[in-house]
Design a protein around this motif. Structure first.
Motif, mmCIF file in Angstrom:
data_model
loop_
_atom_site.group_PDB
_atom_site.id
_atom_site.type_symbol
_atom_site.label_atom_id
_atom_site.label_comp_id
_atom_site.label_asym_id
_atom_site.label_seq_id
_atom_site.Cartn_x
_atom_site.Cartn_y
_atom_site.Cartn_z
ATOM 1 N N TYR B 15 33.342 75.300 85.332
ATOM 2 C CA TYR B 15 32.037 75.577 84.747
ATOM 3 C C TYR B 15 31.638 74.360 83.933
ATOM 4 O O TYR B 15 32.442 73.456 83.713
ATOM 5 N N LYS B 16 30.399 74.345 83.476
ATOM 6 C CA LYS B 16 29.858 73.153 82.828
ATOM 7 C C LYS B 16 30.803 72.540 81.807
ATOM 8 O O LYS B 16 31.082 71.354 81.808
ATOM 9 N N THR B 17 31.324 73.385 80.922
ATOM 10 C CA THR B 17 32.091 72.839 79.811
ATOM 11 C C THR B 17 33.552 72.627 80.161
ATOM 12 O O THR B 17 34.229 71.811 79.561
ATOM 13 N N ARG B 18 34.066 73.378 81.152
ATOM 14 C CA ARG B 18 35.511 73.353 81.368
ATOM 15 C C ARG B 18 35.793 73.314 82.862
ATOM 16 O O ARG B 18 35.357 74.175 83.609
ATOM 17 N N MET B 19 36.530 72.293 83.278
ATOM 18 C CA MET B 19 36.923 72.233 84.676
ATOM 19 C C MET B 19 38.263 72.942 84.830
ATOM 20 O O MET B 19 39.217 72.665 84.115
ATOM 21 N N LEU B 20 38.307 73.885 85.775
ATOM 22 C CA LEU B 20 39.527 74.651 85.980
ATOM 23 C C LEU B 20 40.471 73.900 86.922
ATOM 24 O O LEU B 20 41.660 73.825 86.699
ATOM 25 N N HIS B 21 39.878 73.359 87.981
ATOM 26 C CA HIS B 21 40.668 72.597 88.945
ATOM 27 C C HIS B 21 40.113 71.182 89.013
ATOM 28 O O HIS B 21 38.912 70.994 89.039
ATOM 29 N N LYS B 22 41.049 70.197 89.033
ATOM 30 C CA LYS B 22 40.594 68.802 89.089
ATOM 31 C C LYS B 22 41.269 68.112 90.269
ATOM 32 O O LYS B 22 42.284 67.447 90.099
ATOM 33 N N GLY B 23 40.739 68.304 91.446
ATOM 34 C CA GLY B 23 41.270 67.597 92.604
ATOM 35 C C GLY B 23 42.597 68.142 93.094
ATOM 36 O O GLY B 23 43.636 67.508 92.953
ATOM 37 N N ILE B 24 42.560 69.348 93.648
ATOM 38 C CA ILE B 24 43.792 69.978 94.140
ATOM 39 C C ILE B 24 43.918 69.754 95.645
ATOM 40 O O ILE B 24 42.939 69.891 96.380
ATOM 41 N N ASN B 25 45.097 69.403 96.098
ATOM 42 C CA ASN B 25 45.379 69.286 97.532
ATOM 43 C C ASN B 25 46.531 70.208 97.876
ATOM 44 O O ASN B 25 47.583 70.152 97.242
ATOM 45 N N MET B 26 46.329 71.059 98.853
ATOM 46 C CA MET B 26 47.399 71.949 99.296
ATOM 47 C C MET B 26 47.234 72.165 100.785
ATOM 48 O O MET B 26 46.140 72.027 101.321
ATOM 49 N N SER B 27 48.333 72.529 101.437
ATOM 50 C CA SER B 27 48.196 72.929 102.830
ATOM 51 C C SER B 27 49.155 74.075 103.103
ATOM 52 O O SER B 27 50.238 74.160 102.517
ATOM 53 N N PHE B 28 48.700 74.977 103.946
ATOM 54 C CA PHE B 28 49.461 76.192 104.218
ATOM 55 C C PHE B 28 49.739 76.266 105.716
ATOM 56 O O PHE B 28 48.848 76.603 106.494
ATOM 57 N N PRO B 29 50.970 75.920 106.123
ATOM 58 C CA PRO B 29 51.268 75.918 107.557
ATOM 59 C C PRO B 29 51.367 77.338 108.107
ATOM 60 O O PRO B 29 51.723 78.275 107.378
ATOM 61 N N ARG B 30 51.034 77.474 109.388
ATOM 62 C CA ARG B 30 51.096 78.784 110.048
ATOM 63 C C ARG B 30 52.476 79.404 109.966
ATOM 64 O O ARG B 30 53.484 78.718 110.109
ATOM 65 N N GLY B 31 52.537 80.674 109.739
ATOM 66 C CA GLY B 31 53.788 81.416 109.790
ATOM 67 C C GLY B 31 54.651 81.317 108.548
ATOM 68 O O GLY B 31 55.731 81.886 108.506
ATOM 69 N N LYS B 32 54.184 80.592 107.526
ATOM 70 C CA LYS B 32 55.017 80.401 106.341
ATOM 71 C C LYS B 32 54.553 81.303 105.190
ATOM 72 O O LYS B 32 53.406 81.749 105.151
ATOM 73 N N VAL B 33 55.458 81.520 104.262
ATOM 74 C CA VAL B 33 55.110 82.201 103.017
ATOM 75 C C VAL B 33 55.043 81.129 101.932
ATOM 76 O O VAL B 33 56.050 80.494 101.622
ATOM 77 N N VAL B 34 53.857 80.897 101.421
ATOM 78 C CA VAL B 34 53.664 79.835 100.438
ATOM 79 C C VAL B 34 53.231 80.469 99.118
ATOM 80 O O VAL B 34 52.349 81.325 99.097
ATOM 81 N N ALA B 35 53.872 80.058 98.040
ATOM 82 C CA ALA B 35 53.527 80.616 96.733
ATOM 83 C C ALA B 35 52.792 79.580 95.901
ATOM 84 O O ALA B 35 53.073 78.381 95.982
ATOM 85 N N ILE B 36 51.817 80.041 95.132
ATOM 86 C CA ILE B 36 51.138 79.191 94.160
ATOM 87 C C ILE B 36 51.527 79.728 92.793
ATOM 88 O O ILE B 36 51.272 80.891 92.480
ATOM 89 N N MET B 37 52.186 78.912 91.990
ATOM 90 C CA MET B 37 52.659 79.387 90.697
ATOM 91 C C MET B 37 52.021 78.598 89.585
ATOM 92 O O MET B 37 51.574 77.470 89.756
ATOM 93 N N GLY B 38 52.003 79.214 88.435
ATOM 94 C CA GLY B 38 51.441 78.540 87.283
ATOM 95 C C GLY B 38 51.306 79.532 86.160
ATOM 96 O O GLY B 38 51.418 80.748 86.365
#
Lengths: 170, 267, 248
Positions: B15-38
């Motif tokens: 949003y105007k005052t606060r950037m939540l994400h600043k240039g994220i790169n991810m890829s999710f290959p077929r058939g895999k279980v991928v977790a996003i943690m934070g």
């Protein structure tokens, strides 16, 4: 199963609504008496229509036989031209008289029609030539005041004679 | 065509005052279980909404099966979403529908299958999550773990290619938790789908995920297989995995100098 | 003030979205029928009972006032005109806002708080077409039906008080009424009024629900606001509509 019950209830609801509208129109409204069916149009010119409005009833012998369709001002004759929609079942002679009357002392104004003696009837689009204007209360009062004033100067005999004359001219 | 069913490319959102994400790169290959943690508030759930096209990125793009999500029109977006199933944090079951109707909802909306076939399909899905016997119950009668399993059955009702999980373990008892873990893995493998899990539960996730991304301060702080990360030297990962109180993620919210603030109070 | 204008603007946007999505939701007609059940059929009880009592009280009041002027036979006319022209549509709309409007706001607000609307969107099902539009049309359809019922029952209630209890002449009661109540100018205008109220009430309820912050507090606040805004809108619109109808 539940869906069927809901559909049934909604059906009942809509039917009740339509029935209520029908009931209102028939029992409370004038749909029954206002249903004129086929009509023909007559016009009548008045010098003064008073408080006559669109859709006011047109009565003959006290029975509603039509409605006031529209009211226009004629800029050449300076008269009000009233168009009437009359039920086709009722025919009136050429020398019919139209007058603007009031229901009760302060009630709404309506158009009264009295048929004449001629054998030829009015046709669609014809004009009623004999008309009587609405009574305007102020004029009535001023007339009365005028007569009262003249009563004071002249003798009693002339006053009683002039009174019906004045009334007929109104 | 790459083997990645979902790709996130230089994605920024905020949003105007606060950037939540600043240039994220991810890829999710077929058939895999991928977790996003934070940590809480690091914008993990927002990432799922960006993948699902419920939010528009400020910069960069998300590609699902090669199509840029935010450039799709309504019908294109809905076509993409038909390939996705999402499990919401609180289940998000329709509270006016029973369990059966909840699971049948997407099937009824998107197919013209005959009633008998819908019936069988729904019971199969419910059987997969072990709740075939509860198909007449209302969502209000279910426990938290059961509600989430029903929601999971609903999410996979149309056999999606991508299954997204938003905090699938939050607020569950240990038994329900391991049931869900097991379900995520088996559903992923039997359906041949790709799973994306957003969570902050380290142990459970590490036990079955194929690949893990750590998000912190709007960027991918670390990534790798669970084993890589468990042995990671990165201070942030170390703090997170071992649940230490203070570290790169400070205990204190940024504040003026403590001493100055206490002394500076003037009545 | 800016906030009010913003709400009006986004309310209009929602209205447009509903109109656009209506084709989609009409293909699933049972959704709308189901909502007519919840907004219309379930509101019938309160509408009918209140209509009956309003009619009775009005007849009682009118009778004693008109008797002072020596024309108690006009009770029927005054009763019918005031109920059909004003009280029918307005009181129905006010009751509707309290009964059905709040239910709609709370329902939509809770669905939003429970992420049900988001879930629907993620299942590629438009919440506007699936949830909002059926409720809108149900409200718009139910309101005139309820208002007409209210008027009918009100007149019946008034009749029961005026004729058997107060001794107004049966024939005069109805004939005076029929002479004065015009189908087009009174009854149809009453239906038009309640249609407009139906659109306004339902839109306000839907918008408040849709706009409510997804918390318990937010939903309860939105419900209150539905009643307040709807009531003001009904009374304001009533004045505008009445003045339009009386001048045209």
């Amino acid at each position: 199963m539940e869906r069927k019950a809901i559909d049934l209830w909604v059906g009942i609801f809509v039917v009740l609504g339509v029935a209520a509208l029908f009931g209102l129109a028939m029992k409370a409204g004038n749909l029954t008496s206002n249903n004129l069916g086929d009509t023909y149009t007559l016009t009548a010119a008045f010098e003064n229509i008073g408080g006559l409005k669109r859709n006011a009833p047109v009565k003959s012998a006290g029975v509603v036989i039509g409605r006031v369709d529209n009211i226009k001002f004629d800029p050449t004759t300076y008269e009000a031209v009233v168009a009437l929609k009359i039920d086709k079942r009722f025919q009136f002679s050429k020398d019919t008289n139209a007058s603007i009357l009031t229901a009760g002392l302060l009630g709404e104004q309506y158009l009264g029609i009295e048929t004449g003696g001629e054998s030829v009837n009015l046709k669609d689009g014809d004009k009623i030539s004999h008309t009587q204007d609405a009574m305007v209360l102020e004029k009535l009062i001023s007339k009365f005041m005028f007569n009262k004033a003249s009563e004071g100067t002249g003798d009693g005999k002339t006053t009683t004679e002039s009174e019906p004359k004045a009334k007929s001219r109104l | 065509m790459t083997n990645n069913i979902v790709e996130i490319d230089n994605l920024s959102f905020g949003y105007k005052t606060r950037m939540l994400h600043k240039g994220i790169n991810m890829s999710f290959p077929r058939g895999k279980v991928v977790a996003i943690m934070g940590g809480s508030g690091s914008g993990k759930t927002t990432l799922l909404r960006l993948i699902g096209g419920q939010l528009r990125p400020t910069k960069g793009e998300v590609r699902v099966t090669g199509k840029v999500v935010h450039q799709q029109n309504r019908s294109g977006l809905y076509d993409l979403r038909r390939k996705m199933g999402m499990l919401f944090q609180r289940g998000a079951l329709f509270s006016d529908l029973c369990v059966f109707d909840n699971v049948a909802f997407p099937i009824r909306e998107h197919t013209d299958l005959p009633l008998s076939m819908i019936h069988d399909l729904v019971l199969m899905k419910l059987n997969a999550v072990g709740l075939r016997g509860a198909h007449k119950m209302m969502p209000a009668e279910l426990s938290g773990g059961m509600a989430r399993r029903v929601a999971l059955a609903r999410a996979v009702a149309l056999d999606p290619d991508i299954i997204m999980y938003d905090e699938p373990f939050a607020g569950l008892d240990p038994i329900s938790m391991s049931v869900i873990c097991d379900l995520i893995r088996t559903l992923n493998d039997t359906l041949g789908a790709t799973s994306i899990i957003v969570t902050h539960d380290v142990e459970e996730t590490f036990s079955f995920a194929d690949y893990v991304y750590f998000v912190a301060n709007g960027v991918v702080a670390a990534e790798g297989t669970p084993d890589d990360l468990r042995n990671s030297d990165l201070p942030f990962v170390h703090q997170f995995v071992h649940g230490e109180k203070d570290g790169p993620v400070p205990f204190h919210y940024p504040a003026p100098d403590y001493r100055a603030e206490l002394m500076g109070y003037k009545a | 003030m800016i906030d009010r204008l913003w709400r009006l603007g986004s309310g209009m946007r929602l209205f447009m979205l509903i109109i656009v999505s209506s084709g989609e939701s009409f293909r699933r007609l049972h959704l709308t029928i189901r909502e007519i059940y919840f907004t219309g059929v379930l509101s019938m009880q309160i509408i009918l009972v209140s209509g009956f009592f309003v009619g009775m009280v009005l007849a009682l009041q009118m009778f004693y006032v008109l008797r002072q002027f020596g024309s108690p036979d006009y009770t029927g006319v005054v009763l019918a005109l005031s109920i059909i022209r004003e009280l029918g549509p307005v009181v129905t709309a006010l009751l509707f806002a309290g009964r059905a409007g709040t239910a709609i706001t709370a329902e939509i607000g809770l669905m939003k708080a429970n992420e049900e609307l988001s879930a629907m969107e993620m299942m590629a099902v438009s919440p506007i077409a699936r949830v909002v539009a059926p409720r809108f049309w149900a409200g718009v359809i139910s309101m005139p039906i309820l208002a007409v019922m209210f008027s009918m029952v009100g007149i019946l209630g008034g009749y029961l008080v005026a004729v058997p209890m107060l001794g107004v002449d049966d024939g005069a009661f109805w004939s005076q009424m029929q002479a004065q109540v015009d189908f087009r100018f009174d009854i149809l205008n009453s239906v038009i009024k309640s249609l407009v109220f139906g659109v306004a009430c339902t839109m306000i309820a839907l918008f408040e629900g849709f706009d409510a912050p997804p918390t318990a507090e937010g939903v309860s606040y939105a419900t209150t606001r539905t009643v307040v805004t709807s009531s003001l809108a009904i009374l304001g619109l009533d004045f505008i509509l009445t003045s339009l109808m009386l001048t045209v």
